[in-house]
Design a protein around this motif. Structure first.
Motif, short mmCIF file in Angstrom:
data_model
loop_
_atom_site.label_atom_id
_atom_site.label_comp_id
_atom_site.label_asym_id
_atom_site.label_seq_id
_atom_site.Cartn_x
_atom_site.Cartn_y
_atom_site.Cartn_z
N GLN A 469 0.97 -1.19 -0.11
CA GLN A 469 0.04 0.11 -0.06
C GLN A 469 0.86 1.43 0.10
O GLN A 469 0.22 2.32 -0.44
N ASN A 470 2.08 1.11 0.36
CA ASN A 470 3.11 2.49 0.51
C ASN A 470 3.96 2.23 -0.71
O ASN A 470 5.10 2.96 -0.33
N VAL A 471 3.98 1.71 -1.79
CA VAL A 471 4.71 1.72 -2.63
C VAL A 471 4.97 3.11 -3.19
O VAL A 471 6.16 3.30 -3.86
N GLY A 472 4.19 4.07 -3.16
CA GLY A 472 4.40 5.30 -3.61
C GLY A 472 4.95 6.34 -2.48
O GLY A 472 4.81 7.46 -2.68
N ARG A 473 5.24 5.85 -1.42
CA ARG A 473 5.69 6.76 -0.23
C ARG A 473 6.61 7.78 -0.61
O ARG A 473 6.54 8.98 -0.32
N TYR A 474 7.49 7.62 -1.38
CA TYR A 474 8.60 8.54 -1.75
C TYR A 474 8.44 9.34 -3.11
O TYR A 474 9.20 10.30 -3.44
N CYS A 507 5.35 -11.97 2.86
CA CYS A 507 6.17 -11.08 3.26
C CYS A 507 7.48 -10.42 2.31
O CYS A 507 7.70 -9.30 1.91
N ALA A 508 7.97 -11.49 1.39
CA ALA A 508 9.10 -11.06 0.70
C ALA A 508 8.71 -10.56 -0.68
O ALA A 508 9.24 -9.47 -1.36
N ILE A 509 7.53 -10.85 -1.22
CA ILE A 509 6.89 -10.30 -2.45
C ILE A 509 6.41 -9.25 -2.14
O ILE A 509 6.46 -7.87 -3.09
N SER A 510 6.05 -8.73 -0.84
CA SER A 510 5.57 -7.53 -0.71
C SER A 510 6.73 -6.46 -0.49
O SER A 510 6.38 -5.47 -0.65
N GLU A 511 7.79 -6.81 -0.12
CA GLU A 511 9.27 -6.24 -0.05
C GLU A 511 9.51 -5.89 -1.30
O GLU A 511 9.83 -4.65 -1.74
N ALA A 512 9.44 -6.93 -2.38
CA ALA A 512 9.76 -6.49 -3.75
C ALA A 512 8.92 -5.64 -4.50
O ALA A 512 9.52 -4.62 -5.10
N ALA A 513 7.63 -5.66 -4.06
CA ALA A 513 6.66 -4.35 -4.69
C ALA A 513 7.10 -3.26 -4.00
O ALA A 513 7.30 -2.23 -4.77
N PHE A 514 7.36 -3.22 -2.70
CA PHE A 514 7.84 -1.76 -2.21
C PHE A 514 9.04 -1.28 -2.75
O PHE A 514 8.99 0.04 -2.93
N MET A 515 9.91 -2.15 -2.90
CA MET A 515 11.50 -1.68 -3.60
C MET A 515 11.19 -0.97 -4.91
O MET A 515 12.16 -0.44 -5.27
N THR A 516 10.23 -1.54 -5.66
CA THR A 516 10.02 -0.72 -6.75
C THR A 516 10.00 0.73 -6.75
O THR A 516 10.51 1.56 -7.46
N GLY A 517 9.32 1.02 -5.52
CA GLY A 517 9.07 2.40 -5.29
C GLY A 517 10.35 3.08 -4.87
O GLY A 517 10.65 4.23 -5.01
N LEU A 518 11.29 2.42 -4.09
CA LEU A 518 12.54 2.94 -3.80
C LEU A 518 13.42 3.14 -4.96
O LEU A 518 14.17 4.18 -5.08
#
Length: 685
Positions: A469-474, A507-518
């Motif tokens: 949900q926070n992939v767009g944080r940055y 957990c891991a795939i959710s982190e992978a999704a988030f890291m596209t935003g990083l």
């Protein structure tokens, strides 16, 4: 060691089936603007966060097999016991009269009885046992001093769980003065939970100290080297940086228990152990025998960073104990008025009952000299004496770990001022606290921005859906301010701090999704690291963790492979990605980012399909020229979101590699259900 394997025939068939079953679905159309490269990706973008939690150092990365080798831990016999049925062992106790040194004052005195049967001696349990390998050689060393009687030596034996001998060696020649003895034990079997037995020869009294059993098989074959399989897992990630030594142990429960780097260098036998602050933090994982020997100290951390090609990032105490514990504060001191940042650079005993902030600032200045100073400087000479005359080329340090509130900010300001005055080229990492939002976070971020901080360290431990949900944080962060260091993050399968958290694929795939935003926001986010790094399967306090191990074996969690794929495919420039229909990244559970890898001329596209069905995608590489005819795909995928790796199945979920055809400047690919895929295509802009 390769981190990926060729996709087996069954896997290729599965991809073909998935592709065929998805033919009726219209492909999701994405555009990668290859001809419009954006921000540079920091070459050190993805790194490692090391903290001595979960027996990560002693009992883990630091492979000393003897627990409490110097009898300095209170009570002094932790890890030791008299041999069962030792009828002729009259007395044993920890003493401190005329010890080896001031820092190593305690030792064990054994007195045997004449005429009684049975073995006289002691045994050490190790760290939840001792892992030994058949044919492996282990260096036994100890100090001994003979008292009254005729004890001339001892026999050291490796003993298995059923009492069987796994190798032994006899040592003799004891005198009435302290002397170091060394021998080699060769193991005759493999066991995960062996122990060490020391049986005295003769009767009388003898003193023992600094009893060590150390594997010869260490990274780079160093005498005080690190565990090879664990270092290899780190090196295989090609990390950009190594943050050490934590974490909350930097702070300590009280300031007297803080991590003091100067106490962790020099002669290993003279380093004074200290109880680890994680030993009683969690009632559900109480570990009263958890301590830090500091055999793995700051010199070894710098050396490890060099070995794995990572930039060192030491974190230093800013005059604050852990705010979750005592919250003790050092007095502000007067660094700006008493001698300034150049005062007191000579080595000194800095441990005081009531250290002011000046002491903490001076520790930072001395550390930079230790790392970077010439061998002729006071602290550079100490580095050179340890075998590294060349500088370590330190470029950044952390000011405090995870502090918050006005007390942190008022200490950060003079700390930063003093360091920048003497070493303006050193980047400073500052803290925004333990939470990713809220009033304290907002206040700290705003003030640190005003102070033109180099990096702001943000932490987030949250349930898996938070990361998606926070992939767009940055996306909405202001450009041109301090860089962000995503210094600690990990998706929690249950709740933050729960003993029931697991390293699941969800957990891991959710982190992978988030890291596209990083990655998409590399102009804002300069560094990122998962936390914690290591966990002993028999002695952990916190879960989930990146790498798990026992005394002999280790494995990377699914999150490890996500981190590795990002690090190995980080590229050099961000490429803009337009999602299907201009939707936001993450719409309909499709996540994407892309980079150009300028040295190889490749375009790298990362895609996460967080859905239970295959998903065909059509990717237009706008402006790409001279594309190759084939590309390479690396995929992590499992239809079961609860999939985990284990010691028995270390690569149950690991990257699978395949090739695909490229026609023109458009890629067609079908993403597997619940998958993270990295596509690499050769081409020139």
């Amino acid at each position: 060691m390769r981190s990926t394997t060729r996709l087996p025939a069954l896997g290729l068939a599965l991809l073909g089936t998935l592709g065929a079953s998805a033919q009726s679905a219209a492909p999701a159309s994405l555009t990668v603007q290859v001809n419009k490269p954006g921000a540079a990706v920091n070459k050190n973008m993805y790194g490692l966060f090391f903290e001595d939690i979960n027996f990560a150092a002693d009992g883990g990365l630091y492979p000393e097999l003897v627990k409490n080798k110097s009898f300095e831990i209170n009570p002094g016999l932790i890890g030791w016991r008299a041999l069962q049925g030792a009828a002729n062992l009259d007395a044993y106790a920890v003493r401190n009269e005329q010890g080896i040194s001031q820092n190593n004052a305690h030792y064990l005195r054994l007195t045997t009885r004449n005429g009684a049967g049975g073995e006289a001696g002691i045994e050490n349990e190790g760290f939840r046992g001792m892992g030994v390998k058949d044919g492996g050689e282990y260096t036994l060393s100890f100090y001994a001093r003979r008292g009254a009687g005729d004890i001339n030596g001892l026999t050291a034996s490796l003993v298995g769980q059923r009492g069987e001998s796994l190798g032994q060696v006899a040592v003799s020649g004891f005198t009435n003065e302290w002397k170091k003895y060394t021998a080699v034990v060769k193991a005759t079997g493999t066991q995960n939970k062996a122990h060490l037995k020391l049986v005295l020869t003769g009767t009388g009294t003898v003193d023992l100290d600094v009893v060590s059993l150390y594997p010869k098989d260490t990274w780079n074959k160093r005498p005080n080297g690190l565990r090879t399989d664990l270092v290899q897992l780190l090196k295989d990630m090609k990390p950009g940086f190594l943050r050490f030594p934590g974490g909350c142990i930097v702070e300590g429960r009280t300031l007297s228990e803080r991590y003091q780097w100067k106490e962790t260098i020099g002669d290993v036998a003279a380093r004074l152990p200290m109880i680890n602050r994680w030993n009683m933090e969690f009632r559900h994982r109480s570990t009263p025998d958890y301590y830090q020997s500091f055999g793995l100290g700051f010199f070894e951390y710098f050396q490890l960073s060099e070995d794995i090609g990572a930039e060192p990032l030491p974190i230093l105490n800013v005059g604050m104990a852990c705010q979750y514990n005592s919250g003790e504060l050092a007095p502000m001191g007067s660094a700006s008025t008493k001698g300034g940042p150049n005062a007191g650079t000579a080595p000194h005993d800095h441990a005081t009952d009531d250290p002011s902030l000046d002491v903490f600032i001076q520790d930072a200045l001395d550390l930079i000299e230790f790392a970077n100073g010439p061998a002729t400087s006071p602290w550079g000479a100490k580095r050179a004496a340890m075998g590294h005359p060349a500088p370590f080329n330190l470029k950044m340090i952390g000011v405090g770990n995870e502090q918050w509130g006005p007390q942190y900010l008022e200490r950060y300001i003079p700390f930063a001022k003093a360091v920048k005055a003497k070493y303006p080229g050193i980047d400073l990492v500052s803290s925004a606290g333990p939470s990713p939002d809220g009033e304290l976070f907002d206040t700290a971020s705003k003030r640190l921005g005003e102070l033109k901080a180099d990096y702001i360290d943000e932490h987030y431990y949250a349930k898996a859906d938070w990361f998606r949900q926070n992939v767009g944080r940055y996306d909405k962060y202001a450009r041109g301010g301090p860089k962000i260091f995503a210094g600690e993050y990990a998706a929690q399968s249950v709740n933050t701090g729960s003993e029931n958290n697991k390293n699941t694929w969800d957990c891991a795939i959710s982190e992978a999704a988030f890291m596209t935003g990083l990655e998409r926001n590399a102009d804002v986010v300069g560094m990122a690291s998962y936390a914690p790094l290591f966990a002993n399967v028999d002695a952990w306090q916190w879960t989930p963790d990146l790498i798990w191990f026992d005394n002999l074996n280790s494995y990377g969690s699914p999150s490890y492979y996500v981190q590795q794929l990002y690090s190995l495919n980080k590229g050099t420039k961000v490429l803009p990605v337009t999602m299907p229909g201009g939707a936001k990244n993450g719409a309909d559970n499709l996540f994407a980012s892309a980079v150009a890898d300028e040295p190889t001329g490749e375009v790298v596209v990362k895609l996460v399909n967080y859905s239970a069905t295959p998903r065909p995608v059509s990717i237009s590489l706008a402006g790409a020229k001279g594309l190759g005819k084939t590309g390479r795909a690396q995929t992590l995928a499992s239809a079961d979101l609860q999939t985990q790796n284990s010691l028995k199945e270390p690569k149950k979920l690991a990257p699978q590699e395949a090739t695909f055809a490229v026609k023109g400047s458009t890629l067609s690919y079908t993403l597997a259900p619940y998958s993270f895929t990295v596509l690499r295509v050769a081409g020139k802009r």
